[in-house]
Design a protein around this motif. Structure first.
Motif, PDB file in Angstrom:
ATOM      1  N   GLY A  18       0.875  -1.437   0.083  1.00  0.00           N
ATOM      2  CA  GLY A  18      -0.203   0.062  -0.135  1.00  0.00           C
ATOM      3  C   GLY A  18       1.005   1.287  -0.083  1.00  0.00           C
ATOM      4  N   ALA A  19       0.597   2.625  -0.447  1.00  0.00           N
ATOM      5  CA  ALA A  19       0.547   3.652  -0.332  1.00  0.00           C
ATOM      6  C   ALA A  19       1.391   4.174   0.942  1.00  0.00           C
ATOM      7  N   LEU A  20       2.899   4.401   0.789  1.00  0.00           N
ATOM      8  CA  LEU A  20       2.986   4.864   2.831  1.00  0.00           C
ATOM      9  C   LEU A  20       2.340   6.005   3.295  1.00  0.00           C
ATOM     10  N   VAL A  21       1.711   6.690   1.832  1.00  0.00           N
ATOM     11  CA  VAL A  21       1.235   8.401   2.902  1.00  0.00           C
ATOM     12  C   VAL A  21      -0.595   7.592   2.581  1.00  0.00           C
ATOM     13  N   ARG A  22      -1.751   8.622   2.994  1.00  0.00           N
ATOM     14  CA  ARG A  22      -2.472   8.841   2.222  1.00  0.00           C
ATOM     15  C   ARG A  22      -3.756  10.195   3.093  1.00  0.00           C
ATOM     16  N   THR A  23      -4.584  10.647   2.502  1.00  0.00           N
ATOM     17  CA  THR A  23      -5.053  11.176   2.539  1.00  0.00           C
ATOM     18  C   THR A  23      -6.363  10.970   3.646  1.00  0.00           C
ATOM     19  N   LEU A  24      -7.046  11.729   4.534  1.00  0.00           N
ATOM     20  CA  LEU A  24      -7.674  11.162   5.238  1.00  0.00           C
ATOM     21  C   LEU A  24      -9.292  10.393   4.781  1.00  0.00           C
ATOM     22  N   ASP A  25      -9.310  11.244   3.169  1.00  0.00           N
ATOM     23  CA  ASP A  25     -10.275  10.928   3.075  1.00  0.00           C
ATOM     24  C   ASP A  25      -9.697   9.584   1.916  1.00  0.00           C
ATOM     25  N   SER A  26      -8.509   8.976   1.835  1.00  0.00           N
ATOM     26  CA  SER A  26      -8.118   7.548   1.108  1.00  0.00           C
ATOM     27  C   SER A  26      -8.236   6.780   2.323  1.00  0.00           C
TER      28      SER A  26
END
Length: 1006
Positions: free
Chosen positions: A795-803
């Motif tokens: 998975g992505a290292l960082v996501r936005t809150l909505d993601s």
């Protein structure tokens, strides 16, 4: 001009300007002795008048000169002329006459004695033999010796004459600045030599008294042993002289006893009181004993203080060979006395008894016996000598200041402390001498604080003058208090040093660390490789450096302390490594020497843990905290975090910033480990403190990385807010020493920035954080684990809150909701962190709880973990993490209760395992007994896991099987040293077995 007077313009000066209190009387006396005219001082005697003004009491000095003139006109003519030209005579005589009315009386009675003070006379300190010959000259006539009152008068006059010479050397410098006054040590030594001469002269006269005025050989059957200050070459002007008498044989006892009694009477009448109370059995004992009688007494009956008294014993009169044999026979008792049970406590008790006898109203003024007085110095020095002098012959001087300097040079006392004590001791002894000189009376009492005249006199006699608005008396009082307070402080520091008690318990043979004795002793202590231990000892004590001396003093005690730890050999090796690594750290050995609690605690730490010495060589400052329990164990985690962020913020370069963070983390890890092993921090405080350190490092690394990445050319400004969400044990504030930090990173774009740009920036920041923290280091690793993020490693290292929310709402599995139970914001933007946790609440606390399918899914995953994740060969009964009743069992059970009931019971919404168990009881979904079993097992497993890290220096989940490691684990868990390691295992198995029973009932049953 007339009569040799100096011409002066204006009015003639008044004698008042020279310090005379009664100018009219002073002028009369000055005119009478020919030193003053209408124009002021006679030129020839101007220097003499100026010298008078510098005397302690100018009025007394002038009055005494006038008395001398009236009593001895024939002597005065010559003396007056020589005073004008002979600076040594002028300084000595006026110094004495301005200080001592008693010596003025002596000179009036014996006016010819002024000649002793001429420069042409031998003004150096005289040998004992010369003093003895001078004392005996007026009482010996061929084979006959004068006896009775005439002998006493002649002896007394000669003795006062010798004291006059010493006093003149002592006081000359205060009156004539170009002269150097004798140091108090020289004065005390000279007084002791004169006292010895007096004892010898008294013995000769006593022998003649008993023989009817004829010579005899009775003195050859008696040895006179000086004790106390006379024996120690440090006598006062006026003092009793302590002695012990020894007879050659039983047949000589009667005659020797008569001779000793007669000698005491003669000396008491002519010189000073002779006190024989330090003899065996004191005043109740026989005045004279044979050498064998003395030895038998000291071997069987003597008390501690009697050995302390022998420290200063020396033969001074009578049969010299018998005196030498006495000294050779009794000295070994001095250097083994410290082995006696309660030796140190006895010496301390004796000092307290002495102090208690001082009347409370005089305590502050008592120079000798009061707090901060001379006895404080002497008792401290003698105790240190008798403990450490057993193995170091350089410490055996009977002279207090010499012994102090030797203790300082040898490293047993800090050089600065030794120098301060020597200075203060000298100051107090000087005051004592000046007080006694005034009337030649025995006194140790400082003047009353409101007696301005006496204070003024004493100040000037001690060489002190007024300063600014402070009078000489005020200066004296301030100096007296400064020295007295310093003596008391250093006395308590040295006299009550725990090191003394520990070293005193070590046998003398072991203190010398000779190969044969040391190997046997080390083996007896439990060292498995005594030869190897001896090599460490030899390496640490090699050479003649101060460092080697201090190590030699510390090691015997340290070896005993290490012997009480689980791994003495490993502890000694660790001590050597730490000592070598800190060899150039100036305060290291000083701290161990001066702070006994540091040595005791360090020995326990080194003999138990491999992690502590590894950290210690790179964070030695923590050693200082070992003597300060609050600083070691009670530091506020918030203060630690602020300190760490502040230190890191001072560095612009990321690598230096993170290096500073690592350094502070190392310090905190070591501090916590020490407090933990010493039993000074409750387990939950240890877990929270370790978690707080990790959070502080994360936050510092994140701040540094945001500054670094945001400052690059591709970014005009920081385009995103970033929050770090703690997961797992970091989220629960339950980290151990070897725990990774489970985290997730969430970002939000700032206004006007697209999500993709924010994510790209945040990803660069996160990669930078992981690179900085994951760089190789000798410290325990800083692994940032982000495998609990959506889609795991792919998975992505960082996501936005909505993601994040989109993922969890559409694809989250049961175990991912379970993982979110421990999510809490730990670093970065606090508002974003709180928003994230608020947004995921419906996922981790699902409305209506878990349905049966998800409950079965969680149970299935737990069963799979139990069967597949346990390492090959691991013992499931003693594996702290995945074993039966271990951490995973308890945590999965609590988390299942939270997933099922937290929607209904808000108190279950906590990231802490222990708090979650307590909340489950409050919510009525877990019984109190079951909760106790789970908490006990979880805490024990966490502590055991931490203990493994502390003992081995590397993380591990399996309890050790090797006996020594298991013993170290037991010590780390707080078991007594005598515990059977089997009991430790039994306790662990019992606690986890009970917890497993609760898990099977609560986790697996509906």
């Amino acid at each position: 001009m007339s009569n040799g007077s100096s011409s002066r313009s204006g009015s003639a000066p008044s004698p008042a300007r020279y310090g005379f209190s009664d100018a009219v009387r002073a002028e009369e006396q000055l005119r009478a002795i020919g030193w003053w005219t209408d124009s002021g001082p006679v030129a020839t005697y101007e220097r003499a008048v100026a010298a008078l003004s510098r005397a302690a009491d100018p009025d007394l000095a002038l009055h005494s000169i006038d008395r001398f003139r009236e009593a001895a006109e024939s002597e005065w003519a010559q003396l007056g002329d020589e005073l004008a030209s002979d600076v040594r005579l002028r300084g000595g005589l006026l110094g004495v006459l301005g200080t001592s009315a008693a010596f003025a009386d002596h000179l009036v009675a014996h006016p010819e004695d002024w000649r002793r003070l001429r420069s042409s006379a031998n003004t150096a300190a005289r040998e004992v033999e010369a003093c003895t010959a001078e004392l005996l000259a007026p009482v010996r006539f061929g084979d006959s010796t004068l006896t009775g009152r005439d002998a006493v008068i002649a002896l007394g006059a000669g003795y006062r004459g010798l004291l006059l010479e010493i006093a003149a050397r002592d006081l000359a410098g205060a009156v004539e600045p170009e002269l150097e006054s004798a140091a108090f040590e020289q004065v005390a030594a000279s007084l002791s030599d004169v006292a010895v001469a007096a004892l010898r002269a008294a013995l000769v006269v006593a022998e003649a008294e008993l023989a009817g005025g004829e010579g005899s050989d009775a003195a050859e059957r008696l040895a006179v042993i000086a004790m106390g200050k006379t024996g120690g070459h440090e006598l006062n002007y006026v003092s009793d002289v302590d002695v012990v008498f020894v007879a050659e044989s039983e047949a000589d006892l009667a005659g020797a006893g008569k001779l000793a009694s007669m000698m005491m009477r003669v000396a008491g009448s002519a010189f000073f009181e002779v006190d024989a109370a330090l003899r065996p059995e004191g005043k109740a004992g026989a005045l004279v004993r044979t050498l064998d009688g003395h030895v038998n007494y000291y071997r069987r009956w003597a008390r501690t203080w009697e050995f302390q008294a022998l420290l200063k014993a020396r033969p001074v009169a009578g049969n010299a060979d018998l005196g030498r044999r006495y000294l050779e026979a009794v000295r070994p008792f001095v250097w083994t006395a410290a082995e006696r049970e309660d030796f140190v406590a006895d010496v301390r008790s004796m000092r307290r008894r002495v102090e208690d006898h001082v009347p409370a109203e005089l305590s502050e003024r008592e120079l000798k016996l009061g707090p901060g007085g001379l006895r404080d110095v002497e008792f401290a020095v003698q105790l240190l000598q008798m403990v450490h002098g057993r193995s170091d012959e350089d410490l055996r001087s009977p002279i207090t200041v010499e012994a102090l300097r030797d203790l300082g040079e040898g490293g047993y006392v800090a050089r600065a402390d030794a120098a301060d004590l020597v200075e203060s001791y000298g100051f107090l002894r000087t005051l004592e001498h000046r007080l006694q000189l005034r009337r030649l009376r025995r006194t140790h009492l400082f003047p009353a604080m409101d007696d301005k005249d006496e204070l003024h006199f004493l100040a000037r006699s001690a060489g002190l003058r007024s300063s600014g608005r402070r009078s000489a008396g005020d200066v004296l009082v301030a100096e007296y208090r400064r020295h007295s307070n310093r003596v008391r402080r250093l006395h308590e520091k040295l006299f009550y040093r725990p090191l003394l008690e520990a070293v005193a318990k070590v046998p003398t043979d072991m203190l010398r660390l000779t190969t044969g004795a040391a190997v046997q002793r080390l083996a007896a202590l439990g060292y498995t490789s005594p030869e190897g231990a001896l090599r460490h000892i030899e390496a640490l004590t090699a050479g003649v450096s101060r460092r080697a001396h201090i190590q030699g003093a510390l090691l015997p005690m340290l070896l005993d302390l290490l012997a009480g730890t689980p791994d003495p050999d490993g502890g000694l090796l660790a001590y050597r490594k730490v000592s070598e690594a800190l060899a150039e750290t100036p305060w290291y050995l000083r701290l161990l020497r001066d702070e006994g609690v540091v040595v005791e605690r360090l020995a326990l730490l080194l003999g138990t843990s491999k992690l502590v010495p590894e950290l210690l060589v790179r964070a030695p400052e923590v050693l200082r905290l070992l003597s300060d329990t609050p600083a070691l164990a009670e530091r506020d985690p918030k203060a630690v975090a602020v300190s760490l962020r502040s230190a890191v913020g001072r560095h612009a370069e990321p690598e230096r910033a993170v290096s500073a963070a690592r350094s502070l983390r190392r310090h905190e890890l070591l501090r916590i480990a020490c407090a933990d092993l010493l039993g000074l921090m409750p387990p939950t405080d240890v877990f929270r403190a370790l978690s707080s350190v990790w959070v502080a490092v994360l936050e510092a690394a994140l701040d540094t990385s945001i500054r670094e990445i945001g400052g690059r050319a591709e970014w005009q400004t920081v385009p995103a807010r970033i929050a770090v969400i703690g997961m797992g044990r970091l989220g629960g504030a339950e980290l151990g020493y070897g725990s990774d930090a489970d985290v997730m990173f969430v970002c939000e774009p700032v206004e006007g920035v697209q999500d993709t740009t924010a994510v790209r920036f945040a990803t660069a920041v996160v990669e930078h954080v992981r690179r900085l923290l994951g760089a190789p280091s000798q410290d325990p690793p800083l692994e940032v684990d982000i495998d609990l993020r959506p889609e795991g490693r792919s998975g992505a290292l960082v996501r936005t809150l909505d993601s994040y929310l989109t993922y969890y709402r559409r694809w989250a599995q049961a175990w991912e909701a379970q993982a979110l139970l421990r999510a809490r914001p730990v670093a970065g933007d606090p508002q974003l962190g709180e928003a994230f946790c608020g947004a995921i609440d419906p996922i981790r606390y699902p409305e209506g709880g878990l349905d049966d399918a998800k409950v079965r899914e969680i149970r299935r995953i737990k069963a799979r973990v139990d069967s597949e994740r346990l390492p090959r060969g691991a013992d499931p009964a003693t594996h702290t993490k995945l074993g039966r009743g271990g951490l995973a069992d308890v945590e999965w059970t609590v988390q299942l209760l939270q997933l099922r009931h937290a929607h209904q019971h808000p108190e279950l919404r906590t990231t802490s395992t222990v708090d979650g168990i307590a909340a489950a009881v409050k919510a009525g979904v877990l019984s109190g007994d079951d909760a106790e079993q789970l908490i006990e097992a979880w805490t024990l497993a966490m502590r055991s896991r931490n203990a493994v890290m502390l003992v081995r220096g590397k993380p591990g989940d399996q309890l050790p099987k090797q006996a020594r490691e298991l013993a170290a684990l037991a010590a780390a868990l707080g078991y007594p040293a005598s515990v059977d390691t089997g009991e430790v295992l039994d306790d662990y198995l019992r606690v986890t077995r009970h917890a497993r029973a609760v898990v099977e009932r609560v986790f697996y049953e509906d």
